[in-house]
Design an enzyme around this catalytic site. Structure first.
Site, PDB file in Angstrom:
ATOM      1  N   HIS A   1       0.603 -34.242  53.627  1.00 32.65           N
ATOM      2  CA  HIS A   1       0.994 -33.151  52.717  1.00 32.65           C
ATOM      3  C   HIS A   1       1.103 -33.640  51.280  1.00 32.65           C
ATOM      4  O   HIS A   1       1.211 -34.842  50.993  1.00 32.65           O
ATOM      5  CB  HIS A   1       2.284 -32.460  53.492  1.00 32.65           C
ATOM      6  CG  HIS A   1       3.413 -33.211  53.561  1.00 32.65           C
ATOM      7  ND1 HIS A   1       3.480 -34.483  54.237  1.00 32.65           N
ATOM      8  CD2 HIS A   1       4.569 -33.122  52.902  1.00 32.65           C
ATOM      9  CE1 HIS A   1       4.821 -34.823  54.029  1.00 32.65           C
ATOM     10  NE2 HIS A   1       5.371 -34.219  53.224  1.00 32.65           N
TER      11      HIS A   1
ATOM     12  N   HIS B   1       3.693 -33.749  49.114  1.00 32.15           N
ATOM     13  CA  HIS B   1       4.848 -34.069  48.717  1.00 32.15           C
ATOM     14  C   HIS B   1       4.739 -35.653  47.938  1.00 32.15           C
ATOM     15  O   HIS B   1       3.917 -36.556  48.439  1.00 32.15           O
ATOM     16  CB  HIS B   1       6.025 -34.185  49.597  1.00 32.15           C
ATOM     17  CG  HIS B   1       6.508 -32.754  49.825  1.00 32.15           C
ATOM     18  ND1 HIS B   1       7.201 -32.832  50.962  1.00 32.15           N
ATOM     19  CD2 HIS B   1       6.361 -31.877  49.249  1.00 32.15           C
ATOM     20  CE1 HIS B   1       7.771 -31.284  50.899  1.00 32.15           C
ATOM     21  NE2 HIS B   1       7.271 -30.693  49.890  1.00 32.15           N
TER      22      HIS B   1
ATOM     23  N   ASP C   1       6.321 -38.081  47.672  1.00 37.33           N
ATOM     24  CA  ASP C   1       6.774 -39.422  48.397  1.00 37.33           C
ATOM     25  C   ASP C   1       5.653 -39.625  49.589  1.00 37.33           C
ATOM     26  O   ASP C   1       5.879 -40.484  50.309  1.00 37.33           O
ATOM     27  CB  ASP C   1       8.015 -39.285  49.164  1.00 37.33           C
ATOM     28  CG  ASP C   1       8.356 -38.060  49.990  1.00 37.33           C
ATOM     29  OD1 ASP C   1       7.850 -37.106  49.691  1.00 37.33           O
ATOM     30  OD2 ASP C   1       8.799 -38.573  51.340  1.00 37.33           O
ATOM     31  N   HIS C   2       4.509 -38.747  49.759  1.00 40.02           N
ATOM     32  CA  HIS C   2       3.414 -39.373  50.599  1.00 40.02           C
ATOM     33  C   HIS C   2       2.248 -39.466  49.977  1.00 40.02           C
ATOM     34  O   HIS C   2       1.023 -39.863  50.175  1.00 40.02           O
ATOM     35  CB  HIS C   2       3.435 -37.965  51.661  1.00 40.02           C
ATOM     36  CG  HIS C   2       4.612 -37.785  52.580  1.00 40.02           C
ATOM     37  ND1 HIS C   2       4.614 -38.356  53.736  1.00 40.02           N
ATOM     38  CD2 HIS C   2       5.947 -37.744  52.150  1.00 40.02           C
ATOM     39  CE1 HIS C   2       5.940 -38.248  54.127  1.00 40.02           C
ATOM     40  NE2 HIS C   2       6.562 -37.572  53.250  1.00 40.02           N
TER      41      HIS C   2
ATOM     42  N   HIS D   1       6.965 -27.481  57.454  1.00 34.93           N
ATOM     43  CA  HIS D   1       7.510 -28.180  56.129  1.00 34.93           C
ATOM     44  C   HIS D   1       6.763 -27.745  54.912  1.00 34.93           C
ATOM     45  O   HIS D   1       7.493 -27.584  54.099  1.00 34.93           O
ATOM     46  CB  HIS D   1       7.211 -29.673  56.411  1.00 34.93           C
ATOM     47  CG  HIS D   1       7.906 -30.778  55.614  1.00 34.93           C
ATOM     48  ND1 HIS D   1       9.229 -30.691  55.232  1.00 34.93           N
ATOM     49  CD2 HIS D   1       7.163 -31.622  54.891  1.00 34.93           C
ATOM     50  CE1 HIS D   1       9.252 -31.867  54.307  1.00 34.93           C
ATOM     51  NE2 HIS D   1       8.123 -32.133  53.812  1.00 34.93           N
TER      52      HIS D   1
ATOM     53  N   ASP E   1       5.938 -35.414  57.781  1.00 36.03           N
ATOM     54  CA  ASP E   1       7.224 -34.724  57.791  1.00 36.03           C
ATOM     55  C   ASP E   1       7.303 -33.613  58.698  1.00 36.03           C
ATOM     56  O   ASP E   1       8.122 -32.765  58.486  1.00 36.03           O
ATOM     57  CB  ASP E   1       7.673 -34.441  56.453  1.00 36.03           C
ATOM     58  CG  ASP E   1       7.807 -35.708  55.448  1.00 36.03           C
ATOM     59  OD1 ASP E   1       7.737 -36.909  55.953  1.00 36.03           O
ATOM     60  OD2 ASP E   1       8.237 -35.335  54.309  1.00 36.03           O
TER      61      ASP E   1
ATOM     62  N   HIS F   1       9.146 -41.025  57.949  1.00 36.63           N
ATOM     63  CA  HIS F   1      10.535 -41.561  57.454  1.00 36.63           C
ATOM     64  C   HIS F   1      11.301 -42.264  58.523  1.00 36.63           C
ATOM     65  O   HIS F   1      11.161 -41.849  59.697  1.00 36.63           O
ATOM     66  CB  HIS F   1      11.492 -40.447  56.840  1.00 36.63           C
ATOM     67  CG  HIS F   1      10.747 -39.826  55.666  1.00 36.63           C
ATOM     68  ND1 HIS F   1      11.380 -40.132  54.235  1.00 36.63           N
ATOM     69  CD2 HIS F   1      10.019 -38.702  55.405  1.00 36.63           C
ATOM     70  CE1 HIS F   1      10.497 -39.567  53.311  1.00 36.63           C
ATOM     71  NE2 HIS F   1       9.877 -38.393  54.130  1.00 36.63           N
TER      72      HIS F   1
HETATM   73 ZN   LIG Z   1       8.507 -37.122  52.838  1.00 36.45          ZN
HETATM   74 ZN   LIG Z   2       7.600 -33.896  52.790  1.00 33.07          ZN
END
Ligand SMILES: [Zn+2]
Ligand SMILES: [Zn+2]
Length: 255
Positions: A54, A56, A58-59, A112, A129, A167
């Site tokens: 996805h 985000h 942090d990905h 999410h 996530d 995570h």
């Molecule tokens: Zn994440």
């Molecule tokens: Zn996420």
């Protein structure tokens, strides 16, 4: 197929998936560039693809740095066009992708975010996530109904499916789960094991779908004990799956 877990940022995991026949590799969710580039060099593989679950940051935060060094295809859901840096191959439910001789099915699992996918290589599920060990992602863009439908589909995968999530949240998730189901022995035993692992800095991911079904409250909306706890302590009146799920998600958001 060889899977190498790469700890990134504070508590993210990226995964290098390697076809051992051809030496072609894919990186799932490069949160940052340098540690991923180091690992690709160390494993001496040819990077063919970036697989983003996805949009985000942090990905996807490492996409640009990785692409500056490797000419790779970039996969993600078509709803994330314009949100995933370098996206070349927009995906949808039912698509299949190839990394060397490895094939993965694409599952569209919104909740999410509204462009979240999972990649299923045989019995290895890379679910970002959406499903965590003993938890699930927050509802940033989707609804409880969507997330419940997505998790219900993942839950139907074979019991020995390995759950590679995005995570390391396991310990806190299990501590929360135990507040809802204090008599679930599988849960308390797993928390004990996880505390021991984390005290040594060892990863608790992957898990298996069988363990998730036994311990993850977000897959246990039909648990009598969870429903009883929610009725008694949290004013739950409607025990329809989506209402149980919504209540658990809401409690976890404030835990
Ligand atoms: Zn994440
Ligand atoms: Zn996420």
């Amino acid at each position: 197929m060889k899977v190498t877990q790469i700890p990134l940022l504070r508590d993210n995991y990226g995964y290098l998936v390697v076809c051992e026949d051809t030496g072609e590799a894919a990186i799932v969710d490069p949160s940052e560039g340098e540690p991923v580039l180091d690992r690709i060099a160390r494993e001496n593989v040819h990077l063919g693809a970036i697989l983003n679950t996805h949009h985000h940051r942090d990905h996807t935060g490492g996409n640009t740095v990785v692409l500056a060094r490797h000419h790779a295809r970039v996969y993600g859901h078509r709803n994330d066009q314009g949100r995933i840096p370098g996206l070349t191959n927009p995906l949808d439910e039912g698509d299949e992708i190839q990394v060397g001789n490895l094939r993965a099915q694409v599952r569209f699992i919104p909740g999410h975010t509204n462009g979240h996918v999972a990649y299923l290589f045989g019995h290895s599920l890379f679910c970002g996530d959406t499903l965590f060990v003993a938890g699930c992602g927050r509802l940033f863009e989707g609804t409880a109904e969507q997330m419940l439908a997505s998790l219900s589909r993942l839950q139907q995968l074979p019991a020995d499916t390995l759950v590679y999530c995005g995570h390391e949240y396991t310990q806190k998730n299990l501590e929360f789960a135990l507040t809802l189901e204090p008599n679930n022995r599988k849960l308390s035993e797993k928390l004990e094991r996880v505390r021991a692992l984390r005290s040594q800095g060892i990863a608790t991911v992957p898990s298996t779908m069988a363990e998730e079904i036994q311990t993850n409250p977000f897959l246990r909306w039909d648990s009598q004990e969870i429903q009883a706890t929610l009725r008694k302590n949290h004013a739950l009146t409607d025990t329809e799956p989506v209402e149980v799920f919504r209540k658990i998600r809401d409690l976890k958001d404030h835990y």
